[in-house]
Design a protein around this motif. Sequence first.
Motif, mmCIF file in Angstrom:
data_model
loop_
_atom_site.group_PDB
_atom_site.id
_atom_site.type_symbol
_atom_site.label_atom_id
_atom_site.label_comp_id
_atom_site.label_asym_id
_atom_site.label_seq_id
_atom_site.Cartn_x
_atom_site.Cartn_y
_atom_site.Cartn_z
ATOM 1 N N ALA A 116 0.856 -1.190 0.000
ATOM 2 C CA ALA A 116 0.000 0.000 0.000
ATOM 3 C C ALA A 116 0.888 1.235 0.000
ATOM 4 C CB ALA A 116 -0.901 -0.010 1.231
ATOM 5 N N LEU A 117 0.624 2.148 -0.909
ATOM 6 C CA LEU A 117 1.427 3.374 -1.007
ATOM 7 C C LEU A 117 1.436 4.129 0.324
ATOM 8 C CD1 LEU A 117 0.179 4.653 -4.478
ATOM 9 C CD2 LEU A 117 2.457 3.720 -3.980
ATOM 10 N N ASP A 118 2.555 4.786 0.588
ATOM 11 C CA ASP A 118 2.688 5.554 1.827
ATOM 12 C C ASP A 118 2.025 6.921 1.650
ATOM 13 O OD1 ASP A 118 3.382 6.234 4.354
ATOM 14 O OD2 ASP A 118 5.519 6.495 3.971
ATOM 15 N N GLU A 119 0.735 6.875 1.341
ATOM 16 C CA GLU A 119 -0.070 8.083 1.144
ATOM 17 C C GLU A 119 -1.407 7.887 1.859
ATOM 18 O OE1 GLU A 119 -0.422 8.783 -3.050
ATOM 19 O OE2 GLU A 119 1.726 8.457 -3.398
ATOM 20 N N TRP A 120 -1.995 8.949 2.365
ATOM 21 C CA TRP A 120 -3.171 8.845 3.227
ATOM 22 C C TRP A 120 -4.417 8.316 2.518
ATOM 23 C CZ3 TRP A 120 -2.633 8.479 8.123
ATOM 24 C CH2 TRP A 120 -1.597 9.142 8.788
ATOM 25 N N GLN A 121 -4.612 8.639 1.230
ATOM 26 C CA GLN A 121 -5.881 8.282 0.586
ATOM 27 C C GLN A 121 -5.728 7.619 -0.773
ATOM 28 O OE1 GLN A 121 -7.875 12.396 1.900
ATOM 29 N NE2 GLN A 121 -9.285 11.126 0.738
ATOM 30 N N ALA A 122 -4.540 7.128 -1.088
ATOM 31 C CA ALA A 122 -4.281 6.598 -2.430
ATOM 32 C C ALA A 122 -5.247 5.462 -2.799
ATOM 33 C CB ALA A 122 -2.839 6.110 -2.527
ATOM 34 N N PHE A 123 -5.365 4.478 -1.936
ATOM 35 C CA PHE A 123 -6.243 3.342 -2.242
ATOM 36 C C PHE A 123 -7.709 3.762 -2.246
ATOM 37 C CE2 PHE A 123 -9.178 0.256 -0.310
ATOM 38 C CZ PHE A 123 -9.255 -0.643 -1.354
ATOM 39 N N THR A 124 -8.136 4.496 -1.214
ATOM 40 C CA THR A 124 -9.546 4.884 -1.080
ATOM 41 C C THR A 124 -10.008 5.689 -2.287
ATOM 42 O OG1 THR A 124 -9.339 4.913 1.323
ATOM 43 C CG2 THR A 124 -11.207 6.089 0.388
ATOM 44 N N ASP A 125 -9.190 6.652 -2.710
ATOM 45 C CA ASP A 125 -9.556 7.482 -3.865
ATOM 46 C C ASP A 125 -9.725 6.647 -5.126
ATOM 47 O OD1 ASP A 125 -9.545 9.709 -2.292
ATOM 48 O OD2 ASP A 125 -7.575 10.452 -2.934
ATOM 49 N N GLU A 126 -8.805 5.703 -5.334
ATOM 50 C CA GLU A 126 -8.866 4.870 -6.540
ATOM 51 C C GLU A 126 -10.073 3.931 -6.503
ATOM 52 O OE1 GLU A 126 -7.988 3.567 -10.261
ATOM 53 O OE2 GLU A 126 -7.099 5.265 -9.197
ATOM 54 N N ALA A 127 -10.378 3.380 -5.312
ATOM 55 C CA ALA A 127 -11.531 2.470 -5.172
ATOM 56 C C ALA A 127 -12.837 3.208 -5.449
ATOM 57 C CB ALA A 127 -11.549 1.851 -3.774
ATOM 58 N N LEU A 128 -12.947 4.436 -4.926
ATOM 59 C CA LEU A 128 -14.152 5.238 -5.159
ATOM 60 C C LEU A 128 -14.276 5.600 -6.634
ATOM 61 C CD1 LEU A 128 -14.005 7.597 -2.030
ATOM 62 C CD2 LEU A 128 -15.614 5.712 -2.421
ATOM 63 N N LYS A 129 -13.144 5.874 -7.242
ATOM 64 C CA LYS A 129 -13.114 6.222 -8.675
ATOM 65 C C LYS A 129 -13.607 5.034 -9.518
ATOM 66 C CE LYS A 129 -9.848 7.733 -12.241
ATOM 67 N NZ LYS A 129 -8.408 7.990 -12.522
ATOM 68 N N GLN A 130 -13.322 3.804 -9.039
ATOM 69 C CA GLN A 130 -13.742 2.594 -9.768
ATOM 70 C C GLN A 130 -15.190 2.202 -9.454
ATOM 71 O OE1 GLN A 130 -11.995 1.026 -12.133
ATOM 72 N NE2 GLN A 130 -10.352 2.535 -11.866
ATOM 73 N N GLY A 131 -15.866 2.992 -8.597
ATOM 74 C CA GLY A 131 -17.286 2.760 -8.334
ATOM 75 C C GLY A 131 -17.599 1.940 -7.098
ATOM 76 N N TYR A 132 -16.602 1.681 -6.252
ATOM 77 C CA TYR A 132 -16.852 0.911 -5.031
ATOM 78 C C TYR A 132 -17.400 1.826 -3.932
ATOM 79 C CZ TYR A 132 -14.555 -2.961 -7.320
ATOM 80 O OH TYR A 132 -14.246 -3.970 -8.210
ATOM 81 N N ASN A 133 -18.359 1.296 -3.184
ATOM 82 C CA ASN A 133 -19.089 2.077 -2.181
ATOM 83 C C ASN A 133 -18.234 2.300 -0.935
ATOM 84 O OD1 ASN A 133 -20.969 2.790 -0.046
ATOM 85 N ND2 ASN A 133 -22.596 2.202 -1.475
ATOM 86 N N ILE A 134 -18.226 3.530 -0.418
ATOM 87 C CA ILE A 134 -17.447 3.871 0.774
ATOM 88 C C ILE A 134 -17.902 3.054 1.997
ATOM 89 C CG2 ILE A 134 -18.941 5.811 1.399
ATOM 90 C CD1 ILE A 134 -15.119 5.564 1.927
ATOM 91 N N ASP A 135 -19.202 2.691 2.039
ATOM 92 C CA ASP A 135 -19.715 1.900 3.170
ATOM 93 C C ASP A 135 -19.012 0.549 3.252
ATOM 94 O OD1 ASP A 135 -21.456 3.874 3.853
ATOM 95 O OD2 ASP A 135 -23.200 2.977 2.870
#
Length: 652
Positions: free
Chosen positions: A160-179
């Motif tokens: 996992a990249l040493d960045e605060w939101q790298a994975f979350t931002d990409e997952a949301l961009k791909q249409g995955y629900n934050i819940d």
Amino acid sequence: MISASSIDQVFETARVEEVIGDFVQLKKAGSNFKGLSPFSDERSPSFMVSPVKQIWKDFSSGKGGNVVAFLMEHEHFTYPEAIRYLAKKYNIEIEETVQSDEQKQAANERESLYLVSEYASKYFQNILHKTDQGKSIGLSYFKERGFTEETIKTFDLGYALDEWQAFTDEALKQGYNIDYLEKTGLTIVKGEKRFDRFKGRVLFPIKSMSGRVLGFGGRILINDKKAAKYLNSPESDIYHKSKVLYGIYHAKQSIAKEDNCYLVEGYTDVIQFHQTGIKNVVSSSGTALTSDQIRIINRLTKNITVLFDSDAAGMRASLRGIDLILEQGMNVKVCAFPDGEDPDSFAKKNSLEELALYLDENSKDFIQFKASVLFEESKNDPIKKAETVRDIVNSISKIPDRIKKEIYVQECARIMDISETVLFSTLAQINKKEFQEEAKKQKNEQKAFDVIKHEQPVKKVDVQYVLERKIIEVLLLYGNKTEDFEDLVLKENDKNELILEPVIQRAKVFEKVFLDLQDDEMQFSNPQFKTLYYTIIDRLNQTEDFELKTFINSVDQDMANEITTILMDDERYALDDWNRMNIFPKEKTTSVAQLVSETILSLRCFLIDQKVKEFQQETLHNKIDSNRNILEEVKDYSSLKMLLSRKLNRVL
């Protein structure tokens, strides 16, 4: 959507005994296989698999069905996912259309958690192999540990990249629900802020027995006193730490084949052993060993070898957990590594032959190992020695097998230099205490049972239910067979006496059953049997080559479960292994034609009895004139019953 031809190909290729064999250790029982139930906690097999019928039945939980039903029950797959899993196992290329956004939204919550976890695993692998940060930090760390490219890909290791939101931002961009990102623990949500849980960590996907990603273990690569060295996914609907073993997906077949499971502590221990060539190894992933984890292993083998380094604290912690294994009636060995070594480092420094030889020569029986270790700590202190003896005897008391208990007491007496009499006495005290507690528990349970027993009368056998069920069984097993049926017709002989004369009629079993039931206008009283009956008759009418396996695969799960229960009911007696006790059950010799005739005639006799009872009740409420008519009908029915009884007697 998966095409119908692909589903048919999967069903034609998949073997129920092979698929279930990946999850449960199966042993031959006549023409079937038996094993411990994967759905309940038990020590005697109640799980049966029929290779001939391609179905399974778990008599402890009542569940059953075909190969897809097993995967849906055990792995919580959806129907399409079970098909995909089988296609992957048997190298079948399946045709399917891309899911629409609406179909994605229609997936249930549990399935969504699986989808998010699977996406995350692929994302972290991509970061490890395709980005500069992943290669320079994550990949370098794994290679420093001695892992090859092949091993890294086998275990789907990631970064996992040493960045605060790298994975979350990409997952949301791909249409995955934050819940779902939050529920799997991949994303931490605090008000409006969102953070990646595994920021800057190398990742070990934790998989189920079927290979589904349940969660992750992440190791930090920088010295940060405030951050935990290892971080696991939090508990979720799909990830329960106490019910998961790291590496079980890669180890299950080897465990069953070798009939032994090596139990280690960490992720890297599992991976290093696997890379060296010993694949029957799993880890409790840093948590204390639990009964649920032991039961997973118990379904594959009765033998566990616990491996740990020579660290005294870690050794004592492992010893405490092993009592749970003994309670399950399993055979436990223990192997410690030399000073300064752990399973990971030792496997890294040695070849497969050297590692296998060391494990073989240094794996000791658990009781012997525990006695020798604790004896060294307490030999000069009488009080500690007394505590040690009690500790060892307490472990021996957990063993269900009485012969093993006695052997271990003798061995403990030799090692600890104490009389067997004292040890047996101590064991008796412990067993007495446990017996009293168990008796008290059973007494309370008995009280509850007595209340229920007084409230509920004993349920009588439903004869019509049994006979209707037998008709369904006959149709399923022999419906398309052609047989010679002997029908008995009333005729006058030379002396003007009515006799039953046999007439041979050749017909298919399902046609004979259908016509006989139609002639007497007999209806099924059980709604499920009624639906099943007409479904089977319809299918037999439509196809010449009726196959039981294909039919079960084509009906809904409830109907498939009922069919499995009907077909496997007789097989449950094979679980008792009577032959081992020199008891040989008599083989069934009844012909199919005889079975059909006997069942139909029995049902007709039963229904006549019911009709006569109805008339008897009616006479109590009607006038005398109408009673004469009723008595005439009773007489007619009684004559018919006598005729049918004569026919039935001839059949028997």
